[in-house]
Design a protein around this motif. Sequence first.
Motif, PDB file in Angstrom:
ATOM      1  N   UNK A  41       0.828  -1.211   0.000  1.00  0.00           N
ATOM      2  CA  UNK A  41       0.000   0.000   0.000  1.00  0.00           C
ATOM      3  C   UNK A  41       0.861   1.260   0.000  1.00  0.00           C
ATOM      4  N   UNK A  42       1.956   1.209   0.729  1.00  0.00           N
ATOM      5  CA  UNK A  42       2.821   2.382   0.848  1.00  0.00           C
ATOM      6  C   UNK A  42       3.477   2.767  -0.471  1.00  0.00           C
ATOM      7  N   UNK A  43       3.424   1.865  -1.435  1.00  0.00           N
ATOM      8  CA  UNK A  43       4.007   2.150  -2.756  1.00  0.00           C
ATOM      9  C   UNK A  43       2.925   2.221  -3.834  1.00  0.00           C
ATOM     10  N   UNK A  44       1.669   2.331  -3.412  1.00  0.00           N
ATOM     11  CA  UNK A  44       0.584   2.454  -4.376  1.00  0.00           C
ATOM     12  C   UNK A  44      -0.021   1.152  -4.808  1.00  0.00           C
ATOM     13  N   UNK A  45       0.379   0.044  -4.170  1.00  0.00           N
ATOM     14  CA  UNK A  45      -0.173  -1.262  -4.509  1.00  0.00           C
ATOM     15  C   UNK A  45      -1.470  -1.540  -3.772  1.00  0.00           C
ATOM     16  N   UNK A  46      -1.906  -2.794  -3.832  1.00  0.00           N
ATOM     17  CA  UNK A  46      -3.196  -3.156  -3.234  1.00  0.00           C
ATOM     18  C   UNK A  46      -3.085  -4.205  -2.140  1.00  0.00           C
ATOM     19  N   UNK A  61       3.279  -1.593   5.637  1.00  0.00           N
ATOM     20  CA  UNK A  61       2.139  -0.675   5.716  1.00  0.00           C
ATOM     21  C   UNK A  61       1.647  -0.531   7.157  1.00  0.00           C
ATOM     22  N   UNK A  62       1.580  -1.654   7.895  1.00  0.00           N
ATOM     23  CA  UNK A  62       1.122  -1.608   9.282  1.00  0.00           C
ATOM     24  C   UNK A  62       2.064  -0.776  10.137  1.00  0.00           C
ATOM     25  N   UNK A  63       3.391  -0.921   9.903  1.00  0.00           N
ATOM     26  CA  UNK A  63       4.363  -0.153  10.682  1.00  0.00           C
ATOM     27  C   UNK A  63       4.319   1.326  10.322  1.00  0.00           C
ATOM     28  N   UNK A  64       4.130   1.641   9.034  1.00  0.00           N
ATOM     29  CA  UNK A  64       4.020   3.041   8.616  1.00  0.00           C
ATOM     30  C   UNK A  64       2.773   3.674   9.240  1.00  0.00           C
ATOM     31  N   UNK A  65       1.656   2.962   9.218  1.00  0.00           N
ATOM     32  CA  UNK A  65       0.420   3.488   9.801  1.00  0.00           C
ATOM     33  C   UNK A  65       0.557   3.707  11.305  1.00  0.00           C
ATOM     34  N   UNK A  66       1.385   2.883  11.964  1.00  0.00           N
ATOM     35  CA  UNK A  66       1.597   3.012  13.413  1.00  0.00           C
ATOM     36  C   UNK A  66       2.633   4.078  13.751  1.00  0.00           C
ATOM     37  N   UNK A  67       3.208   4.720  12.739  1.00  0.00           N
ATOM     38  CA  UNK A  67       4.191   5.773  12.983  1.00  0.00           C
ATOM     39  C   UNK A  67       5.583   5.273  13.276  1.00  0.00           C
ATOM     40  N   UNK A  68       5.881   4.005  12.924  1.00  0.00           N
ATOM     41  CA  UNK A  68       7.203   3.447  13.210  1.00  0.00           C
ATOM     42  C   UNK A  68       8.226   3.727  12.117  1.00  0.00           C
ATOM     43  N   UNK A  69       7.782   4.205  10.985  1.00  0.00           N
ATOM     44  CA  UNK A  69       8.717   4.486   9.908  1.00  0.00           C
ATOM     45  C   UNK A  69       8.045   5.270   8.806  1.00  0.00           C
ATOM     46  N   UNK A  70       8.848   5.960   8.006  1.00  0.00           N
ATOM     47  CA  UNK A  70       8.354   6.711   6.853  1.00  0.00           C
ATOM     48  C   UNK A  70       8.914   6.043   5.607  1.00  0.00           C
ATOM     49  N   UNK A  71       8.113   5.170   5.013  1.00  0.00           N
ATOM     50  CA  UNK A  71       8.560   4.363   3.890  1.00  0.00           C
ATOM     51  C   UNK A  71       7.545   4.471   2.767  1.00  0.00           C
ATOM     52  N   UNK A  72       8.022   4.485   1.535  1.00  0.00           N
ATOM     53  CA  UNK A  72       7.120   4.428   0.397  1.00  0.00           C
ATOM     54  C   UNK A  72       6.811   5.777  -0.218  1.00  0.00           C
ATOM     55  N   UNK A  73       5.848   5.748  -1.126  1.00  0.00           N
ATOM     56  CA  UNK A  73       5.485   6.942  -1.897  1.00  0.00           C
ATOM     57  C   UNK A  73       4.043   7.374  -1.669  1.00  0.00           C
ATOM     58  N   UNK A  74       3.262   6.554  -0.925  1.00  0.00           N
ATOM     59  CA  UNK A  74       1.860   6.854  -0.700  1.00  0.00           C
ATOM     60  C   UNK A  74       1.549   6.806   0.795  1.00  0.00           C
ATOM     61  N   UNK A  75       0.684   7.708   1.279  1.00  0.00           N
ATOM     62  CA  UNK A  75       0.320   7.661   2.700  1.00  0.00           C
ATOM     63  C   UNK A  75      -0.513   6.411   2.996  1.00  0.00           C
ATOM     64  N   UNK A  76      -0.377   5.905   4.248  1.00  0.00           N
ATOM     65  CA  UNK A  76      -1.147   4.739   4.684  1.00  0.00           C
ATOM     66  C   UNK A  76      -1.940   5.144   5.920  1.00  0.00           C
ATOM     67  N   UNK A  77      -3.263   5.056   5.818  1.00  0.00           N
ATOM     68  CA  UNK A  77      -4.125   5.463   6.931  1.00  0.00           C
ATOM     69  C   UNK A  77      -4.149   4.384   8.003  1.00  0.00           C
ATOM     70  N   UNK A  78      -4.144   4.814   9.244  1.00  0.00           N
ATOM     71  CA  UNK A  78      -4.227   3.882  10.361  1.00  0.00           C
ATOM     72  C   UNK A  78      -5.666   3.366  10.467  1.00  0.00           C
ATOM     73  N   UNK A  79      -5.830   2.064  10.593  1.00  0.00           N
ATOM     74  CA  UNK A  79      -7.154   1.485  10.803  1.00  0.00           C
ATOM     75  C   UNK A  79      -7.040   0.287  11.731  1.00  0.00           C
ATOM     76  N   UNK A  80      -8.187  -0.271  12.117  1.00  0.00           N
ATOM     77  CA  UNK A  80      -8.208  -1.357  13.097  1.00  0.00           C
ATOM     78  C   UNK A  80      -7.464  -2.591  12.586  1.00  0.00           C
ATOM     79  N   UNK A  81      -7.560  -2.841  11.279  1.00  0.00           N
ATOM     80  CA  UNK A  81      -6.895  -4.012  10.704  1.00  0.00           C
ATOM     81  C   UNK A  81      -5.379  -3.930  10.860  1.00  0.00           C
ATOM     82  N   UNK A  82      -4.792  -2.801  10.481  1.00  0.00           N
ATOM     83  CA  UNK A  82      -3.335  -2.651  10.560  1.00  0.00           C
ATOM     84  C   UNK A  82      -2.867  -2.554  12.006  1.00  0.00           C
ATOM     85  N   UNK A  83      -3.668  -1.922  12.870  1.00  0.00           N
ATOM     86  CA  UNK A  83      -3.296  -1.847  14.283  1.00  0.00           C
ATOM     87  C   UNK A  83      -3.260  -3.236  14.908  1.00  0.00           C
TER      88      UNK A  83
END
Length: 512
Positions: free
Chosen positions: A342-347, A353-375
């Motif tokens: 997801x962080x690179x525009x994929x599906x 993606x889960x770590x980016x959404x949790x604020x553990x790293x800034x990786x990729x080219x697309x933002x990843x929204x935090x949600x219950x699944x990734x948390x």
Amino acid sequence: MRVGIDVGGTNTDAVALDDGDRILARAKRPTSPDVTGGLRAALAAVLDELGERAAAVGRVMLGTTHATNAILERRGLGRVAVLRLGAPATTAIPPLEGWPDDLREAVSAGAAIVRGGNFVDGGPIAPLDDAAVRRFLAETAANADAVAVTGVFSPASEEQERRVAEIVREELGEGVPVSLSHEIGSLGLLERENATVLNAALYAVARDVTGALGAVLAERGLSVETYFAQNDGTLMAVEYAARYPVLTIGSGPANSLRGAAFLSGVTDAIVADVGGTSTDLGVLAGGFPRESAAAAEIGGVTTNFRMPDILAIALGGGTVVSEDGSRVGPRSVGYRIAAEALAFGGSTATMTDAAVAAGRGAVGTHPVARDARLARAVREADAMVADAVDRVALGRADRPLIAVGGGAFILPDTLPGTSEVVRPAHADVANAVGAAIALASGRFDTIAPAGAGRRAAIERARQEAADRAVAAGADPGRVEIVDLAEVPLAYLTEPAVRVHVKAAGPLRTRPA
């Protein structure tokens, strides 16, 4: 300067260090299906970054998965004539018993057990049957690319194995390589035999790897010394690696542990190397990997050469998260992460993606929204890592954990069972750094009398280990004995001890 390269399942990493151990250039490139393409790309990137300084590179150290992949995929393996010296005592279990059928079919050019072998004290069980050895070689010569020789208790006396090597040269010529078990494994006949046969089957793979590395260096006009990383985090010269390619199988995890120690300055710790597909956890003891006391299984075959004590879990940056986040892995997108996450525009939702959404790293080219699944996936992953730490710590909770590897950012900042989480600079290329800073080493395993003659036997073992370290590329004047262990052997008519010696030292100075 020197360049360290490590070929991983997802990425191939390379670093250039100067003679003061400062990192001057670094690169991370996707591992290619043929492995060599990724190696070429990573090396080229580092040399390009160095520019004119690349002419000062004098050594290249490589940790590679070529041997492991060849065994796992049953690809590129040579046909081996398998000879055991141990009749009639060992005929109940033939060579290659217990091997997967497809691997046995790919490797075996024929097997035989002839009279010979030794008692535990090195005395002969029976004289070597030279005539039977010659008959076997004549029968298998047309189909064999190499010969593997294993004698009963040959670590106690290698004389019969060396005699068979002479007979092979007499009958088949100098061009057929011979793998001798006393040079490969330790005590344990079947496991040592298995390791010896795998070693012989990998000779062609070793030639391909050394040829590919040489070609890549020649393309850049570099004339350098080349070394291969081996299972214990040390190096061996390319000629030594060509004789013992099986010793490169555990080099990846060992490189990571050595690199983690160097980059962090911590010599006693747990190390978590997080890649794209898996996380390898190991323990540093005095700056070197803790070795496994258990037999190592490779491609379905049990062996007994020294391997780092590594616990691998199916968790990495490319690990796929289930629809509700309750299951993490074991599937991974691997080196396709830059297209699928997801962080690179994929599906595909991954642990990156889960770590980016949790604020553990800034990786990729697309933002990843935090949600219950990734948390939920983050909580599941943290629990997996905590359980793995508990399993490798063996009850000690006072050691730090060093987080390295390209996916290290997915780990939390605190973990149960550790004193702290250390994140050194350049942690994402720790494996390549480990290859670049490694020493050369040699080992020797034998049986010695517990009474008279013990001191002389141990001194011979020390000298043999030192000689093997020099053969691997160490400076003869700076080799030291770094490990010497004696284990009493029970139930023998004469008291005896098993002696294991490891010698290591810095690489010899390159001639002017």
